[in-house]
Design an enzyme around this catalytic site. Structure first.
Site: not given
Ligand SMILES: Cc1cc2nc3c(=O)[nH]c(=O)nc-3n(C[C@H](O)[C@H](O)[C@H](O)COP(=O)(O)O)c2cc1C
Ligand SMILES: Cc1cc2nc3c(=O)[nH]c(=O)nc-3n(C[C@H](O)[C@H](O)[C@H](O)COP(=O)(O)OP(=O)(O)OC[C@H]3O[C@@H](n4cnc5c(N)ncnc54)[C@H](O)[C@@H]3O)c2cc1C
Length: 759
Positions: A556, A698
């Site tokens: 971004y 997640r």
């Molecule tokens: C549906 C969804 C929306 C996300 N939106 C953002 C966001 O708005 N800002 C951000 O920094 N990361 C966003 N992420 C990334 C998550 O914060 C995280 O870094 C990423 O999913 C890896 O973590 P996890 O393996 O626990 O899912 C998003 C992830 C998911 C799944």
């Protein structure tokens, strides 16, 4: 079937044995360029879990090997003059020469034709063979001859090591950590028979060069090692056996089989010796390949394909663990300053396979010494300026794409509200966009109108009043990745024609050829965006958030300034890292100035772009130092999403090493995020000092009360259940077991149904 086996190491020999066993009609010719007694190195170590496979595959060799095993359970870490012991591990070791002798004799007894002192002909000259097995080690000539089919990649690593032996018989697996004026030198040592131990000396290439070891002969290098580790060796000598200083090479191949040629063992894949798995992998490969022929008869192509399909995921998982382990030793200089017990815990959990919970089962007293607090590590509080978080779990920012004109609504209240009730220490919002054109999609939430402030205040108040957690607002601007569709309508896809808005970025370079080319920002544009960030920060303050996070990750706007992939400016806002960081730091300064000095600011970064020439981990460390100097209290360490050309190395906790490096090298607290899914991983990361907080995204979509459930499963009384839910608070473990059992039954039924259908 006629089989040519190239290489008489453990892999080639064991395959010969198993093929003769299951296909007594097969003719096996094994080529080994060395003599039968010509084994390099000293002992090989196996872990206890390894052995059952071999017991079943060939009880005869197993019993001979097992008879000669030296066994032990302790790992000793000698660090700064003190020995720290962790018990309950369970290893066995055997001399490499002895192992090869047993395998050679068994192969001969079963009728394999072993040709020692015999260089193998290249595959093109083995036309008589129905199957050609490249078991010719890490420098495999078979692989090189057919490189266009196997597509190998060889990753030469950054440490130098030498495999030595000593007649001192250690009583445990030992790590000796020596600190020299030029860096750390470590020895990995273990006994392998009644009279000998392996002693591998290893150090970073930089240290090796500074110590001038490249100019020493092998004999002088051995003498130097003896002197350095004199206390460990208690006056005993080290000896060499074809030893020399080498760099470990991680071998990977896109394919392991082509026509009737198949790679096995080190020729196909290597795994760093610090997880002791090379011999095991080679022998397990042999079991799998032989078993495939039992199923597929003479169909070489199907059998080798089945072998690769079965082995590849297991090998890749081991290689990921080995990679984490070798990288840990490459960076050991970062950890030697840790307190003794934490250092030991860190070392033991380096590959991610051994965890807090494993160690607690193996040796509860060791874990109790490392972490004497009765609360599991994840439930220890953490302070950032005036904000005390009740535990180390963060609900990671997640865009819900459900706002209307930037206003978060009932969906956000229920979504964030449920997670606020779920026990985490800090609940982050999704990226709150600082302007309408700073949104990623039309569904993204914002903070650029007063009604946005009111809407966020409602959510934050609920979280504070009922959840008792801290809340964080992540503010950001989409930059060149803006004006795209909702996640479920096509991530990063431009909006339908006519509804797009103009996007901005550091340079006029589109994210993908499908996305809009951004307008390169002028100084006036930067001023506008700066004011928007400040407005949003003030809005977050008014809404009642406890922590402000600036989104400088994932490609971004601020992230696109940081990355050389998207920032090609030739003014003071481009070029070097200092130039590329200038605008993001101006934004940080401006936001910090309006955010109360007693409250924390966090910054999320992408620690690597995962492309050559992109932003890398060294940059991330340097950037984190700059961020801290500008008032950032904690760096939230994500990665990637900056360019669609990225090649991320996904895996469990795959971004945590970046958080770890930043924390130890830049001295800034970090949040680890990415594929952290179990409370055991969180406890391990916190206890080892790899990060200060763990963000989970997640897992919180799956289970909003993830932290409360983690507490219940650890029998930790978290005292965070809202009174309304108290009647359910004591039930979860049993309830979960029931649910799990039901799910398992369902899966079994589905499996039965589908096999019925297949039948
Ligand atoms: C549906 C969804 C929306 C996300 N939106 C953002 C966001 O708005 N800002 C951000 O920094 N990361 C966003 N992420 C990334 C998550 O914060 C995280 O870094 C990423 O999913 C890896 O973590 P996890 O393996 O626990 O899912 C998003 C992830 C998911 C799944
Ligand atoms: C320092 C060090 C420590 C290690 N420690 C451990 C440990 O503790 N535990 C463990 O499990 N593993 C360990 N390993 C790894 C282990 O040695 C290998 O992973 C294992 O030997 C692989 O078996 P292999 O049969 O695939 O290959 P290799 O054992 O390398 O055998 C290949 C054979 O092929 C022969 N050859 C090669 N080319 C030709 C040719 N053209 N013609 C004829 N013959 C040829 C070679 O002479 C060699 O004998 C260690 C390795 C190193 C380097």
């Amino acid at each position: 079937m006629r089989i040519a086996v190239v290489g008489g190491g453990p892999g080639g020999l064991y395959l010969s044995i198993l093929m003769r066993k299951i296909r007594p009609d097969s003719e096996i010719t094994l080529y080994e360029r060395g003599a039968p007694t010509d084994a390099f190195g000293f002992g090989v170590v196996f872990s206890d879990e390894t052995l059952t496979v071999f017991e079943h595959a060939d009880p005869e060799t197993y019993s001979q090997i097992a008879e000669r095993f030296t066994r032990w359970t302790d790992i000793d870490i000698h660090h700064r003059g003190v020995r720290t012991t962790s018990g309950g591990h369970g290893f066995s070791a055997i001399g490499r020469r002895e192992l090869l002798r047993i395998l050679q004799e068994r192969a001969v007894a079963l009728g394999a034709d072993l040709r020692f002192g015999c260089e193998a002909p290249p595959p093109s000259e083995l036309g008589w063979a129905d199957l050609i097995v490249g078991a010719d080690g890490a420098s495999s000539a078979v692989r090189t001859a057919l490189a266009r089919d196997f597509l190998p990649s060889l990753d030469r690593r950054h440490c130098r090591y030498m495999w030595l032996g000593t007649d001192l018989v250690f009583e445990a697996f030992k790590f000796f950590i020596a600190e020299t004026e030029h860096g750390v030198v470590q020895a990995h040592a273990y006994p392998y028979d009644d009279g000998m131990s392996t002693f591998i000396v290893e150090m970073h290439e930089r240290t090796w060069k500074r110590l001038g070891l490249g100019e020493l002969s092998v004999a002088d290098s051995v003498a130097w090692s003896c002197e350095l580790f004199a206390d460990a060796l208690t006056g005993r000598r080290l000896s060499a056996n074809k030893s020399r200083w080498i760099n470990f090479v991680t071998v990977r191949n896109r394919r392991w089989c082509t026509d009737n040629v198949v790679l096995l063992g080190d020729a196909a894949h290597t795994a760093h010796f610090s997880i002791g798995s090379g011999t095991k992998l080679a022998m397990e490969d042999a079991v799998s390949l032989a078993w495939a022929f039992r199923s597929f008869g003479d169909d070489v192509v199907s059998a080798t394909a089945a072998y690769e399909a079965e082995r590849r995921p297991i090998v890749e998982s081991t290689q990921r663990a080995a990679q984490a382990s070798l990288e840990w030793f490459e960076g050991i200089g970062r950890y030697v300053g840790q307190q003794r017990l934490q250092f030991a815990f860190n070392l033991l959990t380096r590959s991610r396979r051994v965890t807090y919970e494993n160690l607690r089962l193996r040796d509860p007293s060791f874990v109790a010494a490392v972490h004497p607090d009765p609360r599991p590590p994840m439930f220890t509080p953490f302070r950032l300026r005036g904000l005390e978080l009740r535990n180390r779990v963060v609900v990671s920012p997640m865009d819900m794409y459900s706002a209307v004109d930037g206003t978060p609504g009932d969906f956000h209240l229920v979504h964030l509200g449920a997670r606020a009730l779920g026990g985490a220490g800090l609940v982050m919002t999704e990226m709150i966009c600082v302007s309408d054109i700073g949104r990623i999609t039309p569904g993204c939430a914002g903070m650029y109108r007063s009604e946005h402030v009111d809407a966020w205040r409602r959510i934050v108040s609920f979280a504070h009043q009922h959840g008792g957690c801290a809340t964080g607002a992540q503010i950001g601007h989409s930059g060149r990745k803006g004006s795209t569709r909702l996640m479920w309508e096509g991530m990063d896809e431009p909006l339908p024609a006519g509804s797009n808005w103009g996007v901005i970025g550091p340079s006029a370079i589109a994210y993908t050829p499908r996305n809009q080319v951004p307008r390169a920002m002028t100084r006036a544009d930067m001023d506008v965006v700066l004011d928007q960030f400040v407005w949003a920060a003030r809005g977050a303050l008014e809404a009642g958030f406890d922590l402000l996070e600036l989104h400088m990750a994932h490609g971004y706007l601020l992230s696109s300034f940081l990355s050389p992939v998207s920032n090609r400016r030739d003014d003071e806002y481009g070029g070097s890292l200092a130039g590329r960081a200038r605008f993001p730091l101006e934004v940080l300064d401006a936001c910090r100035a309006v955010w109360p000095s007693d409250w924390p600011v966090s910054v999320r970064i992408s620690a690597t772009d995962w492309v050559p020439g992109g932003f890398g981990v060294d940059d991330a460390v340097a950037l984190s130092r700059m961020l801290a100097a500008h008032g950032c209290d904690i760096v939230d360490v994500s990665s990637g999403q900056v360019t669609p050309l990225e090649k991320p190395a996904f895996g469990r906790s795959y971004q945590t090493p970046f958080a770890d490096r930043i924390r130890s090298e830049a001295g800034v607290p970090t949040v680890a995020v990415g594929a952290i899914s179990s409370y055991d991983d969180v406890n391990t990361i916190i206890c080892a000092g790899r990060a200060d907080l763990c963000a989970l995204a997640r897992p919180h979509l799956y289970d909003p009360a993830w932290t409360l459930h983690a507490a219940a499963e650890q029998e930790f009384d978290m005292d965070a259940w809202v009174p309304q839910y108290q009647p359910g608070s004591r039930k979860p473990p049993a309830g979960r077991d029931r649910v799990r059992a039901e799910l398992e039954r369902t899966f079994e039924e589905v499996e039965l149904l589908s096999s019925d259908a297949r039948a």
